[in-house]
Structures are given as C-alpha cells and as structure tokens.
Enzyme design. Sequence first.
Site, mmCIF file in Angstrom:
data_model
loop_
_atom_site.group_PDB
_atom_site.id
_atom_site.type_symbol
_atom_site.label_atom_id
_atom_site.label_comp_id
_atom_site.label_asym_id
_atom_site.label_seq_id
_atom_site.Cartn_x
_atom_site.Cartn_y
_atom_site.Cartn_z
ATOM 1 N N GLN A 1 2.258 12.235 -4.012
ATOM 2 C CA GLN A 1 2.579 11.827 -5.212
ATOM 3 C C GLN A 1 3.810 13.007 -6.042
ATOM 4 O O GLN A 1 3.349 14.166 -5.981
ATOM 5 C CB GLN A 1 1.397 11.741 -6.315
ATOM 6 C CG GLN A 1 1.512 11.024 -7.542
ATOM 7 C CD GLN A 1 2.119 9.730 -7.706
ATOM 8 O OE1 GLN A 1 1.981 8.830 -6.702
ATOM 9 N NE2 GLN A 1 2.851 9.183 -8.557
ATOM 10 N N LYS B 1 -3.220 3.074 -7.251
ATOM 11 C CA LYS B 1 -2.836 2.806 -5.734
ATOM 12 C C LYS B 1 -3.978 2.630 -5.059
ATOM 13 O O LYS B 1 -4.246 1.738 -4.147
ATOM 14 C CB LYS B 1 -1.892 3.951 -5.109
ATOM 15 C CG LYS B 1 -0.524 3.961 -5.960
ATOM 16 C CD LYS B 1 0.218 5.262 -5.460
ATOM 17 C CE LYS B 1 1.603 5.265 -6.172
ATOM 18 N NZ LYS B 1 2.280 6.433 -6.370
ATOM 19 N N ASP C 1 6.562 5.321 1.084
ATOM 20 C CA ASP C 1 7.227 5.465 -0.063
ATOM 21 C C ASP C 1 8.791 5.201 0.105
ATOM 22 O O ASP C 1 9.568 5.127 -0.860
ATOM 23 C CB ASP C 1 7.108 7.078 -0.944
ATOM 24 C CG ASP C 1 6.257 6.926 -2.202
ATOM 25 O OD1 ASP C 1 6.259 5.939 -2.668
ATOM 26 O OD2 ASP C 1 5.780 8.105 -2.210
HETATM 27 N N1 GUN Z 1 6.241 9.558 -9.024
HETATM 28 C C1 GUN Z 1 6.659 8.482 -9.721
HETATM 29 N N2 GUN Z 1 6.859 7.403 -9.090
HETATM 30 C C2 GUN Z 1 6.768 7.550 -7.608
HETATM 31 C C3 GUN Z 1 6.444 6.975 -6.524
HETATM 32 O O1 GUN Z 1 6.911 5.654 -6.290
HETATM 33 N N3 GUN Z 1 5.915 7.551 -5.417
HETATM 34 C C4 GUN Z 1 5.584 9.095 -5.368
HETATM 35 N N4 GUN Z 1 5.243 9.214 -4.409
HETATM 36 N N5 GUN Z 1 5.690 9.739 -6.446
HETATM 37 C C5 GUN Z 1 6.074 8.784 -7.685
#
Ligand code: GUN
Length: 302
Positions: free
Chosen positions: A118, A74, A141
């Site tokens: 996350q 990211k 998100d």
């Molecule tokens: N953990 C697995 N996929 C994601 C996601 O798309 N966003 C976040 N914040 N955590 C994750």
Amino acid sequence: FSGSPFYAKMIVCVNKFGGVFVGVKLDGRAFADKLQEELKQEVATWKENGKRLPKLVVILVGEDVGSQVYVRNKERAAKKIGFYSQIDRLSDEVTEAELLERIQQYNNDPEVDGILVQLPLPKHIDEEKVILTIDSKKDVDGFHPMNMGKLFIGKPDKMPCTPYGIIRLLKEYNIEMAGKNAVVIGRSNIVGKPMGQLLLMEDATVTITHSRTQNLKEITKQADIVVVAIGRGEFLTADYIKEGAVVVDVGMNRNAEGKLVGDVKFDEVSEKASFITPVPGGVGPMTISMLMDQTVANRRED
Ligand code: GUN
C-alpha cells in the site's frame, strides 16, 4: 429511442443549462459487486475440486488513516470472494532492507499469488525500489516497470487497477471511446498516465493535463470523456464540461464538514453530463474488483 425508458427520461428533462442531459450514474458499486460474485463462484468451484485457493498479501507500513481504510476494504473483498488474504502490518520504523526482504519471501512463496504494498510509504523508504522488488508476475497492482512497459507497448498484462476498472465500467455502459476526445486531469503513474494509455488503446484521442496546464477549461470543454484525478475536492464544476460529456471522478477527499467528496462537484456536473460516476460508489469499488480479478487470474493460469 422507443422502448428505452432511460433515453426517454433524458429527453423530457431540460437541465438548468438549457440542455437535455441529466447524468446517468455509472454505478461502479453494482458492477463491481457483479464481478466479485462471478469471481466468488469461480473460486467456489476450485474449492470443490480441491484446487488451492488464491492468496493475496497486502503489506501496510505505518498508520496512514486513508491507507488503513483502503487495506481493510481490500481484505473484506478478498474474504467475500473466498480467497486467502493476509495483511502484513509493519511499523513505520521498519527499514527499507527489512521491507525488501519481506517482499522477497512472498516472491518465493508459491502459495502467494498477489503482492500489494500500500502506498504511500514512509519517507525513508524508496518507493521505486520497493515496486521493483515485487515479482512482476505477482504485481497485482500493475505498478512494476515491467507491467507498465507492457502496457505502454500495447501488450498489457497486470494493469493499474483504477484506470483498468474505469475502462471496464465505461464498456459495461456501452460508452463509445473510439474517435472521442478524452481528457485526463492528472499525470500520476498510478492513474493519469496509464489512464491515458488505456483510453488510447480504445482508440480515443487523448489529452493528459496537469497542474501546469494552461487554459485547462478550454481543453476540458472540448472533451467527450473527462477523467478527473487531481485530488482536489469538488474541483471540476459544470463550466469545465460540455453538455453530454461523460465524467469519471477518481477523487476521494474530505470537505470542510468532513464529508467524503470526489474531485467533481457532483450536484451541478451531473445535470450537464450524460454519464457520471458518483463518489462513493463509482471508481473505488471497481479498483478493488480489478485487484481481485488480477489476483484470481494468476491462480487461474497455474
Ligand atoms: N495508494 C493509493 N492507491 C493505491 C493503489 O491502487 N494501490 C496501492 N498499492 N496503493 C495505493
């Protein structure tokens, strides 16, 4: 089909199932790169005009290996597009109160456009409380109940990035969803449920299946579109689908040899599907592009 080398190729190929389909790869990597390039150009014009650049804050708690990789990807994408990104690494001993306090600081910071925590979080921290604390406008998100609620009444704002990315990818390849039978395998809040809703908004007839579903194979064999998000390496074999189905693989697993595999047994399913996403290079890059898109969108609106 004249003039279309791609369809011509499908007609001459007879697969080992006696059908004519040889799955065309849905190249999420290429489309995600194209979208990120467009964002980069937009952000570059902001820079020229002296407009503040977008800023994404990613909060990572603990040392989960998978999460470290996702977060790095990211950050890399954000840098490539040319906006600020900050990874806030917290020890897995951080208290819930400390984490919530940190989120509040970012909520109140006018220079922060997107906040992402996350997942998964350590067991002593209540994930729901954390998501609720993020300002829903900065929730890039799309996990906040306000954003989920908007999505489920058909008025989406911030959307969960994986299902949103899948819809964008299917549209890019002009895959018809209206009136089609779409089967989602998995019912998580992050993928399965919002995926079902987004497909419904495209006028598909949607079935969401899960670990307690009986006769799964009978259901998936009726599907024109199958989205697999169950986190079991190479679970979906060719006998689960009908000829010409569109197959979307959300999985990211390591097999016994340590190789990255999806939830779909790619080699055999790709011979029977009309379109299929590879792993890696399918859904994953699209998820990241949607995250960037929703962060840039926040700044665009300012
Ligand atoms: N953990 C697995 N996929 C994601 C996601 O798309 N966003 C976040 N914040 N955590 C994750």
